[in-house]
Design an enzyme around this catalytic site. Structure first.
Site, PDB file in Angstrom:
ATOM      1  N   HIS A 188     -12.889   1.383   3.207  1.00 35.32           N
ATOM      2  CA  HIS A 188     -13.093   0.211   2.351  1.00 35.32           C
ATOM      3  C   HIS A 188     -14.102   0.504   1.240  1.00 35.32           C
ATOM      4  O   HIS A 188     -13.917   0.104   0.091  1.00 35.32           O
ATOM      5  CB  HIS A 188     -13.579  -0.984   3.185  1.00 35.32           C
ATOM      6  CG  HIS A 188     -12.555  -1.503   4.135  1.00 35.32           C
ATOM      7  ND1 HIS A 188     -11.339  -2.003   3.706  1.00 35.32           N
ATOM      8  CD2 HIS A 188     -12.549  -1.614   5.482  1.00 35.32           C
ATOM      9  CE1 HIS A 188     -10.652  -2.392   4.757  1.00 35.32           C
ATOM     10  NE2 HIS A 188     -11.362  -2.169   5.838  1.00 35.32           N
ATOM     11  N   GLU A 427      10.051   6.817  -0.734  1.00 32.75           N
ATOM     12  CA  GLU A 427       8.782   7.172  -0.089  1.00 32.75           C
ATOM     13  C   GLU A 427       8.992   7.845   1.258  1.00 32.75           C
ATOM     14  O   GLU A 427       8.034   8.086   1.995  1.00 32.75           O
ATOM     15  CB  GLU A 427       7.886   5.933   0.059  1.00 32.75           C
ATOM     16  CG  GLU A 427       8.564   4.750   0.689  1.00 32.75           C
ATOM     17  CD  GLU A 427       7.708   3.487   0.636  1.00 32.75           C
ATOM     18  OE1 GLU A 427       6.481   3.597   0.482  1.00 32.75           O
ATOM     19  OE2 GLU A 427       8.282   2.395   0.747  1.00 32.75           O
ATOM     20  N   ASP A 451       3.031   7.497   0.611  1.00 33.64           N
ATOM     21  CA  ASP A 451       3.777   7.667   1.864  1.00 33.64           C
ATOM     22  C   ASP A 451       4.673   8.901   1.825  1.00 33.64           C
ATOM     23  O   ASP A 451       4.860   9.565   2.847  1.00 33.64           O
ATOM     24  CB  ASP A 451       4.603   6.418   2.171  1.00 33.64           C
ATOM     25  CG  ASP A 451       3.824   5.405   3.003  1.00 33.64           C
ATOM     26  OD1 ASP A 451       2.904   5.821   3.731  1.00 33.64           O
ATOM     27  OD2 ASP A 451       4.123   4.202   2.918  1.00 33.64           O
ATOM     28  N   CYS A 498       4.854   5.182  -8.516  1.00 31.13           N
ATOM     29  CA  CYS A 498       3.880   4.095  -8.360  1.00 31.13           C
ATOM     30  C   CYS A 498       2.773   4.434  -7.367  1.00 31.13           C
ATOM     31  O   CYS A 498       1.956   3.593  -7.043  1.00 31.13           O
ATOM     32  CB  CYS A 498       4.576   2.791  -7.950  1.00 31.13           C
ATOM     33  SG  CYS A 498       5.345   2.850  -6.317  1.00 31.13           S
TER      34      CYS A 498
END
Length: 536
Positions: A188, A427, A451, A498
């Site tokens: 995070h 992906e 991914d 992306c």
């Protein structure tokens, strides 16, 4: 002079005084109490105060780092409401006649250990979260102050690790850089540092004795220099000056075309997590939205979002973008994004489990509700739909059948819908290898490199121990991207990227050679990618 190496998670150069951040340890004493119910009431009051603090933190974080990154504080508030957690605290108070501080500390330790011993990486990560919330409640119970105010001058902050709450509460104007001993690229704090555009290193050997010394953080090379000599200091001051000038020059690229010196054009779009990110998209002059993660609607809700709630969110985005393309990814819940009301079973390997399009095709009513909202919103702007985690032709055809039925249903109800492109994310290696066949069924491809890299290299991208093996430039990844582009163009459709790799400007020229038609990156990276394109 000490020169240390770490892993860079956010680029940039910082020079300044070092500040060592030591967590205040709340030493919890076990004491006996006579009135157990009064002690439980003390706990309830402290817990409610902690939830208030977390709600305030969420509001602060939304302004600083956007709703998507602020969501961790809502998760922490929900964990404090967890029935098992609360029952444990109250049971320890009642059965052992002890103070609330002790009961919370023991519960926190027990739950943290339980999560840490789980095989699932998502649940392992909850160990740190439960420690964070327990420490917050203990601090309130003991009357200890918070640690928001660190310094009155800008500093390079070094620490063993930083909790999201600590990162967000700090005054950004006093933060030059973060350097931590622990953490991963997907922690995070790493994500928040990128969002706040603060240079950051992880996995760096730090020492409390560095406090007060002059330091240099090179967020490009992963170098942390303590007490540099004058020659090196002057070298880095010049580098920083050049970096600041580059940032200023980037702003001059606003309004310019994404075109190479030889005339090749490419679209540069932005990735967003919720409508709150739109201001950043427009400020950085993105040509559209290449990835809108629709799961925020599900993550922020206590129950399945209604068709009307979804429609209003999608409509707001396409209206705000004023005719620019908005590519919305359908629900991508599962793996590291869990939602209680979905009642998903525990999985040994959730990254390879029941997630994304697999949920949508297995529970079509959830899927149909989202598609109805998307097609309704398409009447208000340039909306495009993208389906994640595809592995087969059969899946694509099943999606197309459901999509067609939804469109016909809406038209029969007299509801206007726009001209919607429908594409798929590439992906998985299966989708990349089958891209020649899949290209004949869809309007476009968008390559999700995060991914695709994870599945191709068999590396869990959440696992910090695997950082050195995670080669995003691996020839196998680049070969798959090239193959997908060639198969797409042979079928007359366009291809975009992306994932995080789209913002890697060391690959921009190679992507252009491959024929990539669109790059979608974080809003803050749009202008630097435009610069790289224009220099090719």
């Amino acid at each position: 002079m000490n020169e240390l190496m770490g892993k860079a998670v956010c680029g940039g150069i910082a020079i300044g005084k070092i500040k060592y951040f030591a967590k205040k340890e709340n030493k919890v004493q076990r004491t006996s109490v006579q009135d157990k119910e009064q002690e439980i009431a003390r706990y309830e009051t402290a817990k409610n105060k902690a939830i208030e603090e977390l709600n305030a933190l969420y509001e602060t974080a939304v302004v600083k780092v956007g709703e998507d990154n602020a969501e961790i504080f809502n998760v922490h508030a929900m964990m404090l409401e967890d029935e098992d957690y609360n029952d444990s605290v109250k049971n320890i108070i009642r059965m052992q006649s002890v103070n609330a501080e002790y009961a919370v500390a023991v519960t926190g330790d027990n739950f943290a250990e339980m999560f840490a011993n789980m095989d699932d990486d998502y649940f392992k990560a909850r160990s740190a979260d439960v420690k964070d919330i327990s420490e917050r409640v203990v601090r309130i119970l003991s009357g200890a102050g918070d640690s928001k105010h660190l310094t009155d001058e800008p500093v390079i902050l070094i620490a063993d690790d930083l909790a999201p709450s600590e990162t967000v509460q700090m005054d950004k104007s006093f933060l030059l850089a973060f350097v931590t001993r622990y953490g991963s690229s997907n922690s995070h704090t790493a994500i928040l540092s990128r969002t706040m555009a603060i240079p950051a290193l992880i996995g760096t050997e730090i020492d409390p004795s560095y406090d007060g010394k002059i330091g240099i953080v090179d967020g490009f090379t992963g170098t942390f220099i303590v007490d540099p000599d004058m020659e090196l200091l002057e070298t880095y001051m010049e580098k920083k000056k050049q970096e600041d000038e580059k940032k200023a020059l980037l702003l001059e690229l606003k309004g310019k075309e994404n075109v190479t010196k030889s005339g090749q054009k490419i679209n540069i779009y932005a990735n967003i997590g919720n409508p709150g990110d739109l201001a950043s998209v427009l400020a950085n002059d993105a040509g559209g939205i290449g990835l809108f993660r629709s799961e925020f609607l599900y993550l922020e809700s206590d129950t399945f979002p209604t068709e009307e709630q979804q429609f209003e969110a999608y409509k707001k985005v396409v209206e705000t973008m004023g005719g620019k393309k908005v590519i919305i990814r359908t629900l991508d819940i599962g793996a590291d994004k869990q939602v209680d009301y979905f009642n998903l079973d525990h999985e040994e390997n959730p990254a390879l489990g029941y997630r994304a399009i697999r949920i949508c095709l297995s529970e079509p009513e959830i899927f149909r509700t989202q598609l109805r909202a998307l097609f309704r919103a398409s009447a208000y702007g340039n909306l495009t739909i993208m389906y994640p985690m595809i592995i087969s032709l059969e899946e694509v055809r099943e999606i197309k059948a459901i999509s067609k039925a939804v469109r016909e249903e809406l038209m029969a109800e007299g509801i206007r819908i726009g001209d919607v492109e429908e594409g798929i994310m590439i992906e998985t290696p299966a989708a990349a290898i089958m891209s020649d066949v899949l290209a004949k069924e869809v309007d476009f491809f968008s390559i999700g490199t995060n991914d695709l890299t994870q599945y191709t290299l068999a590396i869990d991208r959440q696992n910090a121990k695997l950082e050195r093996f995670n080669n995003t430039h691996h020839p196998a990844i680049l070969r798959l991207i090239k193959m997908v582009c060639e198969n797409a163009h042979a079928a007359g459709i366009w291809t975009g990227i992306c994932g995080e790799l789209g913002a890697d400007t060391s690959l921009t020229e190679e992507f252009l050679r491959m024929g990539v038609d669109e790059l979608s990156v974080s809003p803050s990276a749009v202008l630097s990618v435009r610069k790289a394109v224009r220099e090719c």
